[in-house]
Motif scaffolding. Structure first.
Motif, mmCIF file in Angstrom:
data_model
loop_
_atom_site.group_PDB
_atom_site.id
_atom_site.type_symbol
_atom_site.label_atom_id
_atom_site.label_comp_id
_atom_site.label_asym_id
_atom_site.label_seq_id
_atom_site.Cartn_x
_atom_site.Cartn_y
_atom_site.Cartn_z
ATOM 1 N N MET A 101 0.725 -1.298 -0.130
ATOM 2 C CA MET A 101 -0.060 -0.174 -0.139
ATOM 3 C C MET A 101 0.995 1.301 0.003
ATOM 4 O O MET A 101 2.029 1.451 0.717
ATOM 5 C CB MET A 101 -0.794 -0.084 1.359
ATOM 6 N N PRO A 102 0.550 2.342 -0.574
ATOM 7 C CA PRO A 102 1.071 3.654 -0.656
ATOM 8 C C PRO A 102 0.852 4.309 0.779
ATOM 9 O O PRO A 102 -0.203 3.941 1.308
ATOM 10 C CB PRO A 102 0.634 4.395 -1.728
ATOM 11 N N ILE A 103 1.798 5.033 1.231
ATOM 12 C CA ILE A 103 1.525 5.525 2.435
ATOM 13 C C ILE A 103 2.133 6.915 2.268
ATOM 14 O O ILE A 103 3.374 7.038 1.912
ATOM 15 C CB ILE A 103 2.199 5.103 3.947
ATOM 16 N N ALA A 104 1.294 8.057 2.897
ATOM 17 C CA ALA A 104 1.910 9.561 2.817
ATOM 18 C C ALA A 104 2.329 9.769 4.244
ATOM 19 O O ALA A 104 3.504 9.532 4.542
ATOM 20 C CB ALA A 104 0.823 10.384 2.169
ATOM 21 N N GLY A 105 1.484 10.821 4.859
ATOM 22 C CA GLY A 105 1.726 10.949 6.349
ATOM 23 C C GLY A 105 1.365 10.027 7.327
ATOM 24 O O GLY A 105 1.823 9.878 8.339
ATOM 25 N N GLY A 106 0.535 8.971 7.013
ATOM 26 C CA GLY A 106 0.194 7.911 7.784
ATOM 27 C C GLY A 106 -0.558 8.166 8.886
ATOM 28 O O GLY A 106 -0.964 7.339 9.760
ATOM 29 N N ALA A 110 -13.461 13.026 4.579
ATOM 30 C CA ALA A 110 -12.300 13.947 4.240
ATOM 31 C C ALA A 110 -13.137 15.313 4.108
ATOM 32 O O ALA A 110 -13.988 15.579 3.385
ATOM 33 C CB ALA A 110 -11.613 13.354 3.230
ATOM 34 N N ASP A 111 -12.080 16.472 4.550
ATOM 35 C CA ASP A 111 -12.566 17.615 4.582
ATOM 36 C C ASP A 111 -12.455 18.390 3.148
ATOM 37 O O ASP A 111 -13.014 19.261 2.682
ATOM 38 C CB ASP A 111 -12.138 18.692 5.574
ATOM 39 N N THR A 112 -11.230 18.156 2.240
ATOM 40 C CA THR A 112 -10.919 18.890 1.164
ATOM 41 C C THR A 112 -11.761 18.419 -0.141
ATOM 42 O O THR A 112 -11.885 19.291 -0.943
ATOM 43 C CB THR A 112 -9.406 18.770 0.879
HETATM 44 C C1 LIG Z 1 -7.487 12.039 15.408
HETATM 45 C C2 LIG Z 1 -7.569 12.259 13.916
HETATM 46 C C3 LIG Z 1 -8.649 13.298 13.749
HETATM 47 C C4 LIG Z 1 -8.707 13.389 12.075
HETATM 48 N N1 LIG Z 1 -9.540 14.436 11.518
HETATM 49 C C5 LIG Z 1 -9.691 14.491 10.410
HETATM 50 C C6 LIG Z 1 -10.635 15.793 9.741
HETATM 51 O O1 LIG Z 1 -11.145 16.558 10.769
HETATM 52 N N2 LIG Z 1 -10.734 15.712 8.527
HETATM 53 C C7 LIG Z 1 -10.089 14.795 7.576
HETATM 54 O O2 LIG Z 1 -10.230 14.894 6.571
HETATM 55 N N3 LIG Z 1 -9.252 13.859 8.040
HETATM 56 C C8 LIG Z 1 -9.083 13.693 9.496
HETATM 57 N N4 LIG Z 1 -8.239 12.887 9.900
HETATM 58 C C9 LIG Z 1 -7.503 11.783 8.896
HETATM 59 C C10 LIG Z 1 -6.219 12.055 8.320
HETATM 60 O O3 LIG Z 1 -5.420 13.102 9.352
HETATM 61 C C11 LIG Z 1 -6.320 13.210 7.079
HETATM 62 O O4 LIG Z 1 -7.154 12.770 6.175
HETATM 63 C C12 LIG Z 1 -4.835 13.178 6.066
HETATM 64 O O5 LIG Z 1 -5.202 14.203 5.287
HETATM 65 C C13 LIG Z 1 -4.588 11.895 5.620
HETATM 66 O O6 LIG Z 1 -3.518 12.105 5.091
HETATM 67 P P1 LIG Z 1 -2.003 11.365 5.153
HETATM 68 O O7 LIG Z 1 -0.984 11.682 4.242
HETATM 69 O O8 LIG Z 1 -1.717 11.048 6.788
HETATM 70 O O9 LIG Z 1 -2.648 9.696 4.591
HETATM 71 P P2 LIG Z 1 -2.189 8.327 4.752
HETATM 72 O O10 LIG Z 1 -2.651 7.972 6.112
HETATM 73 O O11 LIG Z 1 -0.631 8.159 4.734
HETATM 74 O O12 LIG Z 1 -2.768 7.632 3.740
HETATM 75 C C14 LIG Z 1 -4.512 7.484 3.904
HETATM 76 C C15 LIG Z 1 -4.959 6.804 2.772
HETATM 77 O O13 LIG Z 1 -4.502 7.134 1.278
HETATM 78 C C16 LIG Z 1 -3.760 6.593 0.485
HETATM 79 N N5 LIG Z 1 -2.776 7.628 0.001
HETATM 80 C C17 LIG Z 1 -2.188 8.303 0.663
HETATM 81 N N6 LIG Z 1 -1.487 9.124 -0.338
HETATM 82 C C18 LIG Z 1 -1.801 8.643 -1.432
HETATM 83 C C19 LIG Z 1 -1.390 9.086 -2.868
HETATM 84 N N7 LIG Z 1 -0.689 10.288 -3.170
HETATM 85 N N8 LIG Z 1 -1.814 8.129 -3.702
HETATM 86 C C20 LIG Z 1 -2.704 7.167 -3.574
HETATM 87 N N9 LIG Z 1 -3.039 6.711 -2.247
HETATM 88 C C21 LIG Z 1 -2.505 7.570 -1.482
HETATM 89 C C22 LIG Z 1 -3.007 5.521 1.376
HETATM 90 O O14 LIG Z 1 -2.672 4.161 1.052
HETATM 91 C C23 LIG Z 1 -4.243 5.205 2.526
HETATM 92 O O15 LIG Z 1 -5.103 4.441 2.164
HETATM 93 C C24 LIG Z 1 -8.096 12.518 11.222
HETATM 94 C C25 LIG Z 1 -7.082 11.568 11.842
HETATM 95 C C26 LIG Z 1 -6.855 11.427 13.245
HETATM 96 C C27 LIG Z 1 -6.068 10.407 13.736
#
Ligand SMILES: Cc1cc2nc3c(=O)[nH]c(=O)nc-3n(C[C@H](O)[C@H](O)[C@H](O)COP(=O)(O)OP(=O)(O)OC[C@H]3O[C@@H](n4cnc5c(N)ncnc54)[C@H](O)[C@@H]3O)c2cc1C
Length: 333
Positions: free
Chosen positions: A30-35, A162-164
């Protein structure tokens, strides 16, 4: 304590290398970005990939380029960078606002736009530990064959949270994706499907490289509203994005309204051309649009909060978004 399973963490430095890893390891990667979403989900055993392919070191996934006509944001750009970018706050204020209202500051520093667009759907009966879920007998979305929300039917109703994306839909944005089979571009409006198990058309080995957003004309006003339990950190219980194009007399030329965090895909409110376009954005039109959104939104008990209350909040937040669009709202801090 919730522990992670064993897996290999790959850190490719080029898009080609990342795609080769995804191809080589197939469904076990799986891809991971910020996790920020994937890691908690792994701890809950919702995903147990044997290989994680980290995206943050790939140059093509970075950069915020603000052109005269189009903005390009690399998928690995963080939500914090988007929220504070002065040109984005000026030209795409609803996007900067939405990014600035995701989760809390630490999560926005790690979480990316690509991860937000690809965020897994959420449900009371899904975002739980393995122990909790096994006690209940699992569900349609993961390991089971029943939906504990609807009790009947074979359709998962986990919520897009998701918000965006609602904002990106109102702005007419497009995603650039790449896989071992090649490149393609998908409008964000066509990216989501009404299936909570997998609510996007992205293939498992596809990477979102960038989001392209047309710069709206100065006559277009945008707004974003979010309802959540704790304003400092929580996922949305409901969110509303709006883009309205007004002429000099505040007459509506175009109105796009998206309500999300209710069902598996963001809902584009339909029929607004008949009740708003060609009319002045006065209180009667604002009320009519808010009523139309209420009529089309039917939240379920996929989130612990009372669905009737969430539904009652739809017109409240639509009205706020319209009023904010009438007098441009400041971007989030
Ligand atoms: C306590 C808490 C509160 C949160 N509140 C919110 C909120 O209010 N609103 C909100 O929208 N989110 C919220 N989130 C979720 C999250 O933090 C965000 O949505 C964040 O933008 C996810 O991005 P990431 O890079 O960490 O994704 P990751 O966790 O790295 O990945 C999420 C998913 O996307 C896939 N992925 C990531 N990047 C890509 C890419 N470029 N191409 C293909 N697949 C990809 C991964 O494989 C995984 O399935 C919350 C999380 C927590 C823990």
């Amino acid at each position: 304590m919730l522990r992670l399973h064993e897996y290999r963490y790959h850190r490719p430095t080029s898009l080609g290398e990342a795609l080769a890893l995804l191809e080589e390891h197939g469904p076990s990667a799986m891809p991971i970005a910020g996790g920020t979403d994937l890691m908690p989900n792994m701890k809950h055993r919702l995903f147990t990939p044997a290989h994680l392919v980290a995206l943050k070191r790939i140059p093509e996934l970075h950069g915020i380029d603000v052109g005269e006509r189009e903005v390009r944001i690399g998928a690995a750009e963080t939500l914090a960078a988007i929220a504070r970018h002065p040109l984005l706050r000026d030209r795409l204020p609803s996007l900067a606002t939405a990014a600035g209202l995701v989760a809390g500051p630490q999560l926005r520093n790690m979480g990316t736009l690509g991860g937000n667009v690809c965020l897994d759907t959420r449900c009371t009966y899904y975002n739980q530990t393995l122990f909790w879920r096994s006690a209940l007998g699992f569900c349609l979305k993961k390991d089971g064959d029943v939906c504990h929300v609807t009790k009947v039917g074979k359709k998962c109703v986990a919520a897009h949270s998701a918000d965006t994306p609602p904002v990106l839909i109102t702005l007419g944005a497009t995603l650039d994706l790449v896989s071992p089979r090649g490149e393609r571009s998908v409008p964000v409006a066509d990216f989501f499907v009404a299936d909570g198990v997998r609510n996007t058309v992205r293939e498992p080995d596809e990477i979102v490289v960038a989001v392209r957003i047309p710069v709206p004309p100065p006559t277009t006003h945008t707004a974003f509203q979010k309802l959540r339990q704790r304003g400092s950190i929580d996922f949305p219980l409901l969110n509303v994005a709006l883009a309205v194009d007004l002429d000099e007399g505040d007459v509506v030329r175009d109105l796009r309204l998206v309500v999300s965090a209710l069902g598996a895909r963001p809902r584009v409110v339909a029929g607004l051309d008949k009740i708003a376009v060609g009319r002045r954005l006065d209180d009667d039109v604002v009320d009519a649009v808010a009523r139309r959104a209420f009529d089309q939104c039917h939240p379920l008990t996929n989130i612990t909060v009372d669905p009737e209350w969430r539904r009652a909040m739809v017109p409240v937040h639509v009205r706020r978004a319209l009023l904010a669009a009438r007098t441009p709202a400041p971007a989030a801090p």
